[in-house]
Scaffold this motif. Structure first.
Motif, PDB file in Angstrom:
ATOM      1  N   HIS A   1       0.802  -1.211   0.000  1.00 37.04           N
ATOM      2  CA  HIS A   1       0.000   0.000   0.000  1.00 37.04           C
ATOM      3  C   HIS A   1       0.842   1.272   0.000  1.00 37.04           C
ATOM      4  O   HIS A   1       0.415   2.291  -0.536  1.00 37.04           O
ATOM      5  N   ALA A   2       2.027   1.226   0.615  1.00 43.34           N
ATOM      6  CA  ALA A   2       2.869   2.426   0.633  1.00 43.34           C
ATOM      7  C   ALA A   2       3.215   2.855  -0.791  1.00 43.34           C
ATOM      8  O   ALA A   2       3.140   4.037  -1.129  1.00 43.34           O
ATOM      9  N   VAL A   3       3.560   1.896  -1.627  1.00 41.50           N
ATOM     10  CA  VAL A   3       3.951   2.202  -3.006  1.00 41.50           C
ATOM     11  C   VAL A   3       2.751   2.677  -3.817  1.00 41.50           C
ATOM     12  O   VAL A   3       2.824   3.692  -4.523  1.00 41.50           O
ATOM     13  N   THR A   4       1.625   1.953  -3.731  1.00 42.89           N
ATOM     14  CA  THR A   4       0.482   2.331  -4.556  1.00 42.89           C
ATOM     15  C   THR A   4      -0.127   3.654  -4.104  1.00 42.89           C
ATOM     16  O   THR A   4      -0.544   4.469  -4.938  1.00 42.89           O
ATOM     17  N   LEU A   5      -0.164   3.897  -2.803  1.00 44.98           N
ATOM     18  CA  LEU A   5      -0.702   5.164  -2.315  1.00 44.98           C
ATOM     19  C   LEU A   5       0.214   6.329  -2.691  1.00 44.98           C
ATOM     20  O   LEU A   5      -0.261   7.407  -3.068  1.00 44.98           O
TER      21      LEU A   5
ATOM     22  N   VAL B   1      -0.780  16.190   2.419  1.00 46.99           N
ATOM     23  CA  VAL B   1      -1.355  14.854   2.539  1.00 46.99           C
ATOM     24  C   VAL B   1      -1.523  14.571   4.021  1.00 46.99           C
ATOM     25  O   VAL B   1      -0.575  14.740   4.803  1.00 46.99           O
ATOM     26  N   MET B   2      -2.715  14.165   4.438  1.00 46.79           N
ATOM     27  CA  MET B   2      -2.984  13.861   5.837  1.00 46.79           C
ATOM     28  C   MET B   2      -3.535  12.445   5.954  1.00 46.79           C
ATOM     29  O   MET B   2      -4.558  12.117   5.348  1.00 46.79           O
ATOM     30  N   LEU B   3      -2.846  11.623   6.740  1.00 48.45           N
ATOM     31  CA  LEU B   3      -3.290  10.264   7.017  1.00 48.45           C
ATOM     32  C   LEU B   3      -3.429  10.080   8.521  1.00 48.45           C
ATOM     33  O   LEU B   3      -2.554  10.471   9.284  1.00 48.45           O
ATOM     34  N   THR B   4      -4.534   9.475   8.949  1.00 46.18           N
ATOM     35  CA  THR B   4      -4.615   9.001  10.327  1.00 46.18           C
ATOM     36  C   THR B   4      -4.311   7.510  10.309  1.00 46.18           C
ATOM     37  O   THR B   4      -4.799   6.776   9.451  1.00 46.18           O
ATOM     38  N   ASP B   5      -3.483   7.084  11.251  1.00 44.42           N
ATOM     39  CA  ASP B   5      -2.906   5.751  11.210  1.00 44.42           C
ATOM     40  C   ASP B   5      -2.820   5.189  12.626  1.00 44.42           C
ATOM     41  O   ASP B   5      -2.390   5.894  13.548  1.00 44.42           O
ATOM     42  N   PRO B   6      -3.211   3.929  12.837  1.00 42.33           N
ATOM     43  CA  PRO B   6      -3.161   3.365  14.187  1.00 42.33           C
ATOM     44  C   PRO B   6      -1.794   2.843  14.603  1.00 42.33           C
ATOM     45  O   PRO B   6      -1.655   2.291  15.694  1.00 42.33           O
ATOM     46  N   GLY B   7      -0.794   3.016  13.731  1.00 45.30           N
ATOM     47  CA  GLY B   7       0.550   2.533  14.056  1.00 45.30           C
ATOM     48  C   GLY B   7       0.989   1.385  13.181  1.00 45.30           C
ATOM     49  O   GLY B   7       1.735   0.505  13.610  1.00 45.30           O
ATOM     50  N   ARG B   8       0.511   1.357  11.954  1.00 48.61           N
ATOM     51  CA  ARG B   8       0.915   0.311  11.023  1.00 48.61           C
ATOM     52  C   ARG B   8       2.405   0.397  10.724  1.00 48.61           C
ATOM     53  O   ARG B   8       3.007   1.460  10.794  1.00 48.61           O
ATOM     54  N   GLY B   9       2.991  -0.722  10.348  1.00 45.34           N
ATOM     55  CA  GLY B   9       4.429  -0.756  10.130  1.00 45.34           C
ATOM     56  C   GLY B   9       4.883  -0.227   8.793  1.00 45.34           C
ATOM     57  O   GLY B   9       6.084  -0.159   8.537  1.00 45.34           O
ATOM     58  N   HIS B  10       3.945   0.160   7.921  1.00 43.17           N
ATOM     59  CA  HIS B  10       4.334   0.559   6.569  1.00 43.17           C
ATOM     60  C   HIS B  10       4.382   2.069   6.378  1.00 43.17           C
ATOM     61  O   HIS B  10       4.641   2.539   5.274  1.00 43.17           O
ATOM     62  N   SER B  11       4.138   2.830   7.445  1.00 48.50           N
ATOM     63  CA  SER B  11       4.131   4.283   7.300  1.00 48.50           C
ATOM     64  C   SER B  11       5.528   4.839   7.022  1.00 48.50           C
ATOM     65  O   SER B  11       5.660   5.854   6.341  1.00 48.50           O
TER      66      SER B  11
END
Length: 221
Positions: free
Chosen positions: A150-154, A168-178
């Motif tokens: 998802h990091a690449v496609t996003l 760009v604003m993302l809310t994230d629960p702590g995923r390892g791909h950020s």
């Protein structure tokens, strides 16, 4: 509804209450014509769009407080559409998008539930260019980095649709791909910041996720 069941819930965002049609649980699945399967949506992934996750609620809170006047805004992976509904109520120029075949219908229903005009919606796969979508001053999403690719496609979506002065604003629960996503946006000229957020109304005010903000140029914050 045929094939799946829904319920109406109410959530408070800022000074407003929003009524939302959502799936009743995570065991829902309906794909009689195989449309979801052709899009690569598995039976386990299928119901995820139809719930309000903590990161989705956090993004809606951020959108209720962020200066958006004069900005063209794209929500990626809108699901049931709460953040786009918040922006629509504020009079923002917002386009909601998702790849799930039912997202458009849920968004339209939820706009009507809240006496709002229909939100402009586009069906969009992250891995397929959509030139007619155009360019945006702000791109927003919640909890979208849950798979390795998802990091690449996003980042590709951002490259195709972010204006030179963009946020760009993302809310994230702590995923390892950020971290990978951040490096890809750094290569596009963005600088990043991070803020821990709690859900409004939580008595202990414990952080429920992160706001990841990527800035390029001078668009207002």
């Amino acid at each position: 509804m045929p094939g799946y069941s829904t319920s109406i819930s109410t959530v408070d965002i800022g000074a407003h209450s929003y009524r939302l049609r959502m799936l009743t649980d995570l065991q829902q699945y309906a794909d009689p014509d195989g449309h979801s399967a052709r899009l690569g949506i598995s039976s386990a992934q299928w119901p995820l769009f139809g719930h309000l996750w903590p990161s989705g609620r956090l993004l809606a809170q951020v959108m209720a407080r962020t200066e958006v006047a004069g900005l063209r805004i794209l929500e990626i992976g809108c699901g049931i559409g709460l953040s786009s509904l918040v922006l629509q109520r504020r009079g923002a120029d917002v386009v909601a998008s998702d790849m799930h075949p039912l997202a458009e219908g849920f968004l339209a229903y939820n706009a009507a539930l809240n006496a709002l005009d229909a939100v402009h919606y586009r069906h969009m796969r992250w891995d397929e260019p959509l030139a007619s979508l155009g360019h945006f001053d702000m791109i927003i999403a919640s909890d979208v980095l849950y798979e390795r690719g998802h990091a690449v496609t996003l980042a590709g979506v951002v490259a195709r649709h972010a204006r030179p002065d963009a946020v760009v604003m993302l809310t994230d629960p702590g995923r390892g791909h950020s971290a990978a996503f951040g490096r890809l946006l750094d290569a596009q000229g963005f600088t990043s910041s991070e803020e821990r957020l709690a859900l409004d109304g939580d008595l202990d005010m414990a952080p429920r996720g992160r706001l990841l903000r990527y800035q390029r140029g001078t668009v207002a914050s």
